[in-house]
Design a protein around this motif. Structure first.
Motif, PDB file in Angstrom:
ATOM      1  N   PRO A  86       0.659  -1.211   0.119  1.00 25.06           N
ATOM      2  CA  PRO A  86      -0.116  -0.071   0.030  1.00 25.06           C
ATOM      3  C   PRO A  86       0.771   1.118  -0.070  1.00 25.06           C
ATOM      4  O   PRO A  86       2.043   1.346   0.458  1.00 25.06           O
ATOM      5  CB  PRO A  86      -0.792  -0.109   1.130  1.00 25.06           C
ATOM      6  CG  PRO A  86      -0.122  -1.010   2.154  1.00 25.06           C
ATOM      7  CD  PRO A  86       0.658  -1.926   1.311  1.00 25.06           C
ATOM      8  N   ASP A  87       0.298   2.189  -0.494  1.00 26.27           N
ATOM      9  CA  ASP A  87       0.803   3.534  -0.570  1.00 26.27           C
ATOM     10  C   ASP A  87       0.802   4.174   0.710  1.00 26.27           C
ATOM     11  O   ASP A  87      -0.267   4.610   1.020  1.00 26.27           O
ATOM     12  CB  ASP A  87       0.288   4.411  -1.661  1.00 26.27           C
ATOM     13  CG  ASP A  87       1.160   5.785  -1.919  1.00 26.27           C
ATOM     14  OD1 ASP A  87       1.798   6.379  -1.018  1.00 26.27           O
ATOM     15  OD2 ASP A  87       0.904   6.455  -3.204  1.00 26.27           O
ATOM     16  N   ARG A  88       1.798   4.657   1.438  1.00 32.12           N
ATOM     17  CA  ARG A  88       1.751   5.033   2.810  1.00 32.12           C
ATOM     18  C   ARG A  88       1.299   6.478   3.009  1.00 32.12           C
ATOM     19  O   ARG A  88       0.760   6.934   3.782  1.00 32.12           O
ATOM     20  CB  ARG A  88       3.122   4.906   3.402  1.00 32.12           C
ATOM     21  CG  ARG A  88       3.820   3.417   3.527  1.00 32.12           C
ATOM     22  CD  ARG A  88       2.913   2.579   4.478  1.00 32.12           C
ATOM     23  NE  ARG A  88       2.831   2.998   5.869  1.00 32.12           N
ATOM     24  CZ  ARG A  88       2.258   2.420   7.055  1.00 32.12           C
ATOM     25  NH1 ARG A  88       1.227   1.497   6.641  1.00 32.12           N
ATOM     26  NH2 ARG A  88       2.400   2.839   8.002  1.00 32.12           N
ATOM     27  N   LEU A 104      -0.791   7.845   0.673  1.00 25.69           N
ATOM     28  CA  LEU A 104      -2.118   7.726   0.304  1.00 25.69           C
ATOM     29  C   LEU A 104      -2.980   7.385   1.681  1.00 25.69           C
ATOM     30  O   LEU A 104      -3.941   7.788   1.984  1.00 25.69           O
ATOM     31  CB  LEU A 104      -2.490   7.003  -0.961  1.00 25.69           C
ATOM     32  CG  LEU A 104      -3.799   7.355  -1.647  1.00 25.69           C
ATOM     33  CD1 LEU A 104      -4.038   8.985  -1.905  1.00 25.69           C
ATOM     34  CD2 LEU A 104      -3.757   6.514  -2.785  1.00 25.69           C
ATOM     35  N   GLN A 105      -2.397   6.380   2.200  1.00 23.59           N
ATOM     36  CA  GLN A 105      -2.998   5.783   3.671  1.00 23.59           C
ATOM     37  C   GLN A 105      -2.841   7.192   4.669  1.00 23.59           C
ATOM     38  O   GLN A 105      -3.943   7.060   5.557  1.00 23.59           O
ATOM     39  CB  GLN A 105      -2.034   4.760   4.046  1.00 23.59           C
ATOM     40  CG  GLN A 105      -2.610   3.400   3.464  1.00 23.59           C
ATOM     41  CD  GLN A 105      -1.989   2.447   4.382  1.00 23.59           C
ATOM     42  OE1 GLN A 105      -0.698   2.233   4.402  1.00 23.59           O
ATOM     43  NE2 GLN A 105      -2.628   1.152   4.774  1.00 23.59           N
ATOM     44  N   ALA A 147      -5.762   9.157   3.852  1.00 25.19           N
ATOM     45  CA  ALA A 147      -7.155   8.647   3.942  1.00 25.19           C
ATOM     46  C   ALA A 147      -7.289   8.720   5.601  1.00 25.19           C
ATOM     47  O   ALA A 147      -8.436   8.811   6.124  1.00 25.19           O
ATOM     48  CB  ALA A 147      -7.102   7.374   3.699  1.00 25.19           C
ATOM     49  N   THR A 169      -7.129   2.941   2.838  1.00 24.11           N
ATOM     50  CA  THR A 169      -6.460   3.970   2.087  1.00 24.11           C
ATOM     51  C   THR A 169      -7.727   4.446   1.060  1.00 24.11           C
ATOM     52  O   THR A 169      -8.830   3.885   1.106  1.00 24.11           O
ATOM     53  CB  THR A 169      -5.631   3.034   0.953  1.00 24.11           C
ATOM     54  OG1 THR A 169      -4.873   3.819   0.286  1.00 24.11           O
ATOM     55  CG2 THR A 169      -6.260   1.809   0.257  1.00 24.11           C
ATOM     56  N   HIS A 209      -9.091   4.904  -2.557  1.00 19.42           N
ATOM     57  CA  HIS A 209      -9.132   4.084  -3.880  1.00 19.42           C
ATOM     58  C   HIS A 209      -9.478   4.941  -5.203  1.00 19.42           C
ATOM     59  O   HIS A 209     -10.776   4.919  -5.854  1.00 19.42           O
ATOM     60  CB  HIS A 209      -9.981   2.867  -3.933  1.00 19.42           C
ATOM     61  CG  HIS A 209      -9.565   1.862  -2.973  1.00 19.42           C
ATOM     62  ND1 HIS A 209      -8.697   1.153  -3.186  1.00 19.42           N
ATOM     63  CD2 HIS A 209      -9.603   1.641  -1.629  1.00 19.42           C
ATOM     64  CE1 HIS A 209      -7.993   0.213  -2.155  1.00 19.42           C
ATOM     65  NE2 HIS A 209      -8.921   0.486  -1.246  1.00 19.42           N
TER      66      HIS A 209
END
Length: 82
Positions: free
Chosen positions: A13-15, A17-18, A21, A54, A56
């Motif tokens: 996962p893209d940290r 982007l997390q 979120a 995250t 999407h």
């Protein structure tokens, strides 16, 4: 023999982007912008280590103001994968 490698976005996962979120999910004031590889977070909070969610979507803008007011172009849900 050549070894195959897996580079699935769901596996890694893209940290950044997390973190966006997480900050929008917890309604922490800030400005959040993401467009492909460009991710910008002004304000917000550091990502909790075990946060599984995250965003999407390829692009979006979010603005969270004090008093739990949120304005965002993101129409989906913050998906939490357990």
């Amino acid at each position: 023999m050549k070894k195959n490698t897996i580079s699935s976005s769901s596996q890694y996962p893209d940290r950044k982007l997390q973190a966006i979120a997480y900050s929008m999910d917890t309604l922490i004031p800030g400005l959040y912008i993401w467009l492909g590889c460009l991710k910008m977070r002004l304000g917000g909070s550091l990502l909790e280590e075990n946060y599984p969610g995250t965003v999407h979507s390829f692009w979006g803008v979010g603005l969270v103001l004090p008093g739990y007011r949120i304005y965002t172009t993101y129409q989906g849900e913050v998906i939490i994968n357990y």
